[in-house]
Design a protein around this motif. Structure first.
Motif, short mmCIF file in Angstrom:
data_model
loop_
_atom_site.label_atom_id
_atom_site.label_comp_id
_atom_site.label_asym_id
_atom_site.label_seq_id
_atom_site.Cartn_x
_atom_site.Cartn_y
_atom_site.Cartn_z
N LEU A 96 -58.54 86.53 70.99
CA LEU A 96 -58.87 87.76 71.71
C LEU A 96 -57.62 88.33 72.37
CD1 LEU A 96 -60.89 89.81 72.89
CD2 LEU A 96 -61.31 88.17 74.75
N HIS A 97 -56.86 87.49 73.04
CA HIS A 97 -55.64 87.96 73.71
C HIS A 97 -54.57 88.37 72.71
CE1 HIS A 97 -56.55 87.25 77.96
NE2 HIS A 97 -57.23 86.18 77.57
N THR A 98 -54.49 87.66 71.60
CA THR A 98 -53.48 87.99 70.59
C THR A 98 -53.77 89.33 69.93
OG1 THR A 98 -53.14 85.62 70.17
CG2 THR A 98 -52.33 87.16 68.51
N GLU A 99 -55.03 89.60 69.64
CA GLU A 99 -55.39 90.84 68.96
C GLU A 99 -55.35 92.06 69.88
OE1 GLU A 99 -58.74 91.10 66.48
OE2 GLU A 99 -58.27 89.29 65.32
N THR A 100 -55.69 91.87 71.14
CA THR A 100 -55.84 93.03 72.04
C THR A 100 -54.74 93.15 73.07
OG1 THR A 100 -57.17 91.83 73.67
CG2 THR A 100 -58.35 92.83 71.81
N THR B 151 -47.66 90.20 71.39
CA THR B 151 -48.35 91.23 70.63
C THR B 151 -47.72 92.60 70.83
OG1 THR B 151 -50.43 90.01 70.76
CG2 THR B 151 -50.58 92.36 70.27
N LEU B 152 -47.42 92.95 72.06
CA LEU B 152 -46.89 94.28 72.33
C LEU B 152 -45.47 94.43 71.78
CD1 LEU B 152 -48.20 94.87 75.96
CD2 LEU B 152 -49.13 95.71 73.79
N THR B 153 -44.71 93.35 71.75
CA THR B 153 -43.38 93.42 71.14
C THR B 153 -43.50 93.70 69.65
OG1 THR B 153 -42.43 91.92 72.77
CG2 THR B 153 -41.26 92.13 70.69
#
Length: 336
Positions: free
Chosen positions: A173-177, A278-280
């Motif tokens: 969940l944290h990785t995707e969002t 993820t954001l990077t």
């Protein structure tokens, strides 16, 4: 008479006071509340997250000067308490000299006196908290994790602990969002849109946004809620016994990761590192505007007025997610 007026103007200029400010000065005879009493009123007026963040520092202020009138605290006294708070800060592995504790105390005092100014109890230029500088923030040590390191964390999460299924669900969940812990903990079954593969995230600052997730992630979240008895209006993420998880689950998870993966403990990796990862990826491959939307940043404070012209659309965020997960998304733009 002109000489007296000019002398008065010169005196006001040296004091940093304008004639308009004199006209705006409070004229009521309202008794000045005690710091302890006014703190209680402010605590009841702010959001729960603000109350939780500033509560410990308001208690410090109340313990030091609770019986004094609100207008009798000086900037020097606040500065002294901030320094005392810095030196008394609990030393942890990721401590940075108590800077954060001192900063939070000054911020808590500013919140208190900002309300006092708004209530007309003191004048803006008499606000002692605004004359105390916050400690300069040091650069964050968080960074994006390489793909192999993230794979190590997922492998360890799936093979250790008392509920690997829960841990893998939370990690994905944290990785995707790239959501924050608060956003994941606030997620409810009614925040899921299976048809469009969207989840409604409610995070800090009372922000609300719809965030794309992969079809696999959506199926996992729906099944998790059904299997663990989540009420439509209740928290989605739960233990096997149906009890909602809290931030303690995150704390214990990373302690366990640190025991199995020494580099996690050494570098003090936390859930926020997943957000950085993820954001990077999104920024490097799809640009700043889409990364900003992916992160849920909507204000202008982080990059100035230019952000008005680079706001990404939901289908662009979904396209970035599809590339990240390798799964098609119903809202993603077709390739080519």
């Amino acid at each position: 008479m002109s000489a007296e007026i000019e002398a008065a103007r010169l005196l006001l200029a040296r004091l940093g006071v304008s004639p308009e400010q004199l006209l705006a000065a409070p004229t009521t005879d309202t008794p000045m509340p005690l710091i302890r009493d006014y703190l209680a009123r402010v605590a009841n007026a702010v959001s729960p997250s603000t109350r939780e963040a500033y509560g410990p520092y308001w208690r410090r202020i109340a313990e030091a000067w609770g019986e004094r009138p609100l207008d009798q605290l000086t900037a020097l006294e606040l500065k002294q308490l901030a320094e005392h708070t810095r030196h008394e800060a609990v030393v942890r592995k990721n401590s940075r000299g108590g800077r954060s504790a001192a900063e939070h105390l000054v911020s808590a005092a500013r919140c208190l006196y900002r309300h006092a100014v708004n209530d007309g109890l003191i004048r803006e230029w008499d606000n002692p908290a605004m004359r105390v500088a916050k400690p300069r923030r040091l650069a964050s040590t968080r960074r994006a994790l390489p793909a192999d390191r993230l794979a190590e964390i997922n492998k360890t999460a799936g093979s250790t602990g008392n509920d690997p299924e829960l841990d893998l669900t939370v990690l994905r969940l944290h990785t995707e969002t790239a959501c924050r812990r608060g956003g994941a903990l606030a997620l409810r079954p009614k925040d899921l849109d299976p048809q469009q593969c969207l989840i409604r995230l409610r995070e800090k600052g009372l922000t609300v946004r719809w965030q794309p997730v992969s079809p696999t992630m959506m199926d996992t979240l729906v099944a998790h809620g059904q299997q663990r008895g989540a009420d439509p209006d209740g928290q989605l993420l739960r233990y096997r016994n149906g009890k909602p998880i809290t931030t303690r689950r995150y704390d214990h998870f990373w302690l366990r990761m640190g025991k199995h993966l020494p580099w996690v403990a050494t570098q003090q990796v936390t859930t926020h590192w997943i957000r950085h990862t993820t954001l990077t990826y999104v920024e490097r491959n799809f640009g700043y505007g889409i990364a900003r939307a992916f992160a849920g940043h909507f204000g202008k404070s982080d990059a100035g007025t230019t952000t008005t012209y680079i706001q990404a659309e939901l289908h662009e965020v979904a396209t970035a997610l599809a590339a990240l997960t390798g799964e098609p998304h119903p809202l993603a733009q077709p390739p080519g």
